[in-house]
Every structure is written in structure tokens, then in C-alpha cells.
Scaffold this motif. Structure first.
Motif, PDB file in Angstrom:
ATOM      1  N   GLY A  17      82.552  -0.688  43.589  1.00  0.00           N
ATOM      2  CA  GLY A  17      81.127  -0.817  43.281  1.00  0.00           C
ATOM      3  C   GLY A  17      80.166   0.017  44.112  1.00  0.00           C
ATOM      4  O   GLY A  17      78.954  -0.165  44.031  1.00  0.00           O
ATOM      5  N   THR A  22      81.675   6.098  40.185  1.00  0.00           N
ATOM      6  CA  THR A  22      81.589   6.584  38.803  1.00  0.00           C
ATOM      7  C   THR A  22      80.203   7.132  38.501  1.00  0.00           C
ATOM      8  O   THR A  22      80.070   8.212  37.902  1.00  0.00           O
ATOM      9  CB  THR A  22      81.938   5.463  37.800  1.00  0.00           C
ATOM     10  N   LEU A  23      79.164   6.419  38.946  1.00  0.00           N
ATOM     11  CA  LEU A  23      77.810   6.908  38.647  1.00  0.00           C
ATOM     12  C   LEU A  23      77.554   8.241  39.354  1.00  0.00           C
ATOM     13  O   LEU A  23      76.891   9.125  38.802  1.00  0.00           O
ATOM     14  CB  LEU A  23      76.750   5.872  39.036  1.00  0.00           C
ATOM     15  N   ARG A  78      82.982   5.947  30.531  1.00  0.00           N
ATOM     16  CA  ARG A  78      81.599   6.278  30.932  1.00  0.00           C
ATOM     17  C   ARG A  78      81.445   7.775  31.139  1.00  0.00           C
ATOM     18  O   ARG A  78      80.483   8.395  30.665  1.00  0.00           O
ATOM     19  CB  ARG A  78      81.242   5.547  32.242  1.00  0.00           C
ATOM     20  N   ASN A  85      75.379   6.184  49.338  1.00  0.00           N
ATOM     21  CA  ASN A  85      74.758   6.072  48.016  1.00  0.00           C
ATOM     22  C   ASN A  85      73.803   4.872  47.960  1.00  0.00           C
ATOM     23  O   ASN A  85      73.808   4.015  48.832  1.00  0.00           O
ATOM     24  CB  ASN A  85      75.880   5.915  46.975  1.00  0.00           C
ATOM     25  N   LYS A  86      72.998   4.844  46.926  1.00  0.00           N
ATOM     26  CA  LYS A  86      72.040   3.757  46.639  1.00  0.00           C
ATOM     27  C   LYS A  86      70.887   3.720  47.633  1.00  0.00           C
ATOM     28  O   LYS A  86      70.366   2.643  47.943  1.00  0.00           O
ATOM     29  CB  LYS A  86      72.746   2.383  46.573  1.00  0.00           C
ATOM     30  N   ASP A 114      68.003   4.431  47.119  1.00  0.00           N
ATOM     31  CA  ASP A 114      66.794   3.928  46.442  1.00  0.00           C
ATOM     32  C   ASP A 114      66.568   2.444  46.718  1.00  0.00           C
ATOM     33  O   ASP A 114      65.466   1.931  46.531  1.00  0.00           O
ATOM     34  CB  ASP A 114      66.896   4.176  44.928  1.00  0.00           C
ATOM     35  N   SER A 161      72.586   8.016  43.312  1.00  0.00           N
ATOM     36  CA  SER A 161      73.170   8.499  42.050  1.00  0.00           C
ATOM     37  C   SER A 161      72.325   8.055  40.883  1.00  0.00           C
ATOM     38  O   SER A 161      72.435   8.597  39.790  1.00  0.00           O
ATOM     39  CB  SER A 161      74.595   7.966  41.887  1.00  0.00           C
TER      40      SER A 161
HETATM   41  N1  GTP Z   1      70.250   1.240  42.493  1.00  0.00           N
HETATM   42  C1  GTP Z   1      71.375   1.960  42.434  1.00  0.00           C
HETATM   43  N2  GTP Z   1      72.425   1.491  41.773  1.00  0.00           N
HETATM   44  C2  GTP Z   1      73.549   2.261  41.733  1.00  0.00           C
HETATM   45  C3  GTP Z   1      73.629   3.519  42.346  1.00  0.00           C
HETATM   46  N3  GTP Z   1      74.867   4.012  42.147  1.00  0.00           N
HETATM   47  C4  GTP Z   1      75.529   3.101  41.421  1.00  0.00           C
HETATM   48  N4  GTP Z   1      74.733   2.047  41.162  1.00  0.00           N
HETATM   49  C5  GTP Z   1      75.074   0.827  40.404  1.00  0.00           C
HETATM   50  O1  GTP Z   1      76.108   0.157  41.104  1.00  0.00           O
HETATM   51  C6  GTP Z   1      77.018  -0.452  40.185  1.00  0.00           C
HETATM   52  C7  GTP Z   1      78.423   0.075  40.455  1.00  0.00           C
HETATM   53  O2  GTP Z   1      78.448   1.473  40.170  1.00  0.00           O
HETATM   54  P1  GTP Z   1      79.779   2.201  39.746  1.00  0.00           P
HETATM   55  O3  GTP Z   1      79.455   3.636  39.574  1.00  0.00           O
HETATM   56  O4  GTP Z   1      80.427   1.493  38.616  1.00  0.00           O
HETATM   57  O5  GTP Z   1      80.639   1.955  41.062  1.00  0.00           O
HETATM   58  P2  GTP Z   1      82.166   2.338  41.338  1.00  0.00           P
HETATM   59  O6  GTP Z   1      82.265   2.660  42.791  1.00  0.00           O
HETATM   60  O7  GTP Z   1      82.603   3.383  40.401  1.00  0.00           O
HETATM   61  O8  GTP Z   1      82.890   0.954  41.038  1.00  0.00           O
HETATM   62  P3  GTP Z   1      84.481   0.700  40.825  1.00  0.00           P
HETATM   63  O9  GTP Z   1      85.025   1.831  40.022  1.00  0.00           O
HETATM   64  O10 GTP Z   1      84.511  -0.601  40.091  1.00  0.00           O
HETATM   65  O11 GTP Z   1      85.072   0.623  42.193  1.00  0.00           O
HETATM   66  C8  GTP Z   1      76.507  -0.087  38.789  1.00  0.00           C
HETATM   67  O12 GTP Z   1      75.719  -1.157  38.329  1.00  0.00           O
HETATM   68  C9  GTP Z   1      75.654   1.147  39.028  1.00  0.00           C
HETATM   69  O13 GTP Z   1      74.636   1.336  38.071  1.00  0.00           O
HETATM   70  C10 GTP Z   1      72.476   3.993  43.029  1.00  0.00           C
HETATM   71  O14 GTP Z   1      72.441   5.074  43.634  1.00  0.00           O
HETATM   72  N5  GTP Z   1      71.376   3.172  43.057  1.00  0.00           N
END
Ligand code: GTP
Ligand code: MG
Length: 216
Positions: free
Chosen positions: A44, A48-49, A79, A168-169, A171, A201
Motif C-alpha cells: 500500500g 502501482t500508482l 491498473r 511517496n504520498k 500530499d 504519485s
Molecule cells: N494521497 C495519496 N494517495 C496515494 C499516493 N500513492 C498511492 N496512493 C493511494 O494509496 C493506495 C495504495 O496505492 P497502491 O498504488 O495500490 O499501493 P501498492 O504499493 O501498489 O500496494 P500493493 O501492491 O497492494 O502492495 C491507493 O488508494 C492509492 O490511490 C499518493 O502519492 N498520495
């Protein structure tokens, strides 16, 4: 009682076999002129994002392949594929990380000559993936501020084994009252030379600097 005891260092054998496989992968990727990145990080953190956001920005410049490592689903690959990017899924079942042989097997029928850039999303886990090189150009660990302030202090080995850190995040920093620079300092304490990028992201903040640093 036997005097013929043989000691087997399982860790050495396991990691040694992976290193050898990673080196074969690296030769294959190099032969095809492919730029390759292993995106690691806890569940999380936004792996991916981040890949989606980079693909959107880079799709006009590179033909991109994304390899999605996930225990059970194709959600992340789907995605990324929704942006017109070719994807390959690896479902590891029980394994908490990708290894070099899994990646080579998954790519066995792919014409790598069609691509110039490959992102591999590793299984969401901040510990195991760092111990298994895949033969890529850079291992990038994605941290996020929603994991709390101690992820670097608690996982110094993962940081040491990475070539780059993305926080990341950003924001969400204000609303979470999160001191992003303190996390950057924690990384510097583990490895003063490691490149650290603060990004969102979601909003795109910091992504241009990251793309420059990746020489993309
Ligand atoms: N506010 C915010 N939310 C983010 C950001 N990057 C990702 N998210 C949110 O965080 C959640 C998880 O993002 P993913 O991209 O699925 O994370 P991941 O690391 O690929 O997760 P897994 O593959 O399950 O390990 C989603 O709801 C995204 O929209 C960011 O930079 N800012
Ligand atoms: Mg993901």
C-alpha cells in the motif's frame, strides 16, 4: 554414530543461486537495451500508482513493459494495462518476494526487443524483496508517510540494499503532521550517499525530478 556430517549453508546456497540467475537476467536485459527497475516497498505504499504515473509521463518516449508481482490477483497489472502498457503477471502464491528465476520464467515468451523500459512491481513487503536481486538496473524502495515515521529506522538493511529511496504520498504530510525531512535524515543516517526523492504519485509532485534521476 556417523562421522560423515555434511554442513549445508542453506542461506548461502539459496542467495548464491539467485545471484547467479540475476546475473543471467542482467545480461539478457542489457542485450535488449532495456532499462529496468525493481519497485519494492510495503503493502500500500503506492508502488502501482507510482508506476502508473511514470508510465503516463513516459509512454510517448518509451515502449514500456510492466511485470506485476502479487500473491494472488491481477489487480495491479490490470491498473497499469488500462494505460495501454503491456503487462506480465507473476502470482507467487505464498512467496513474499519475486526472485530472479521467477522473472526470467515469466518473460520467457516475451519479445523483449519490443520494449525499452521495464518496471517490475515486487510483492508488497519491506523485508524479503531486498534480499533477492532480479538483475535490474536499480532497486527502488517506495516508502510512504502513511506507514508512520519509523520505517527506515526499523528496516535499515532494506534501505542499504536499495539504489534509491522514494518517499511517496507527500500530499498527505500536513494532514498527518508528518515530518518528511526527518525521514530523509533517517535514510541519510543509513547511507549518506543514497538518493532520496519526495513525491506524490497522486498529484505528480516530485515526479519530474525522479524521472531525471532515473535518466528516463
Ligand atoms: N494521497 C495519496 N494517495 C496515494 C499516493 N500513492 C498511492 N496512493 C493511494 O494509496 C493506495 C495504495 O496505492 P497502491 O498504488 O495500490 O499501493 P501498492 O504499493 O501498489 O500496494 P500493493 O501492491 O497492494 O502492495 C491507493 O488508494 C492509492 O490511490 C499518493 O502519492 N498520495
Ligand atoms: Mg501494487
Amino acid at each position: 554414530m556417523t562421522d560423515k556430517t555434511v554442513s549445508i549453508d542453506i542461506r548461502k546456497d539459496l542467495f548464491g543461486a539467485n545471484e547467479a540467475a540475476a546475473s543471467i537476467n542482467a545480461d539478457i536485459f542489457r542485450k535488449h537495451g532495456l532499462k529496468t527497475f525493481d519497485i519494492m516497498g510495503s503493502v500500500g505504499t503506492g508502488k502501482t500508482l507510482l508506476i502508473e504515473s511514470l508510465c503516463i509521463r513516459l509512454a510517448g518516449k518509451y515502449r514500456i513493459l510492466m511485470v506485476a508481482g502479487d500473491l494472488a490477483t491481477t489487480i495491479d497489472a490490470d491498473r497499469v494495462a488500462s494505460h495501454g502498457v503491456d503487462t506480465v503477471q507473476i502470482n507467487t502464491g505464498t512467496a513474499c518476494h519475486l526472485d530472479a528465476r521467477m522473472v526470467r520464467y515469466a518473460l520467457r515468451e516475451i519479445d523483449l526487443g519490443k520494449y525499452q523500459l521495464m518496471f517490475i512491481e515486487n510483492v508488497g513487503n519491506l523485508i524479503c524483496p531486498a534480499g533477492y536481486p532480479l538483475g535490474v538496473d536499480k532497486k527502488i524502495v517506495v516508502l510512504s508517510i502513511t506507514e508512520g515515521p519509523y520505517m527506515v529506522k526499523k528496516h535499515p538493511l532494506t534501505i542499504k540494499r536499495s539504489d534509491m529511496v522514494v518517499i511517496n504520498k507527500i500530499d498527505l504530510a500536513d494532514v498527518l503532521e508528518f515530518d518528511v525531512d526527518a525521514l530523509v535524515n533517517d535514510v541519510r543516517e543509513v547511507d549518506a550517499k543514497l538518493q532520496v526523492f519526495k513525491v506524490s504519485s497522486k498529484t505528480g509532485d516530485g515526479l519530474d525530478e525522479l524521472i531525471d534521476a532515473l535518466e528516463l
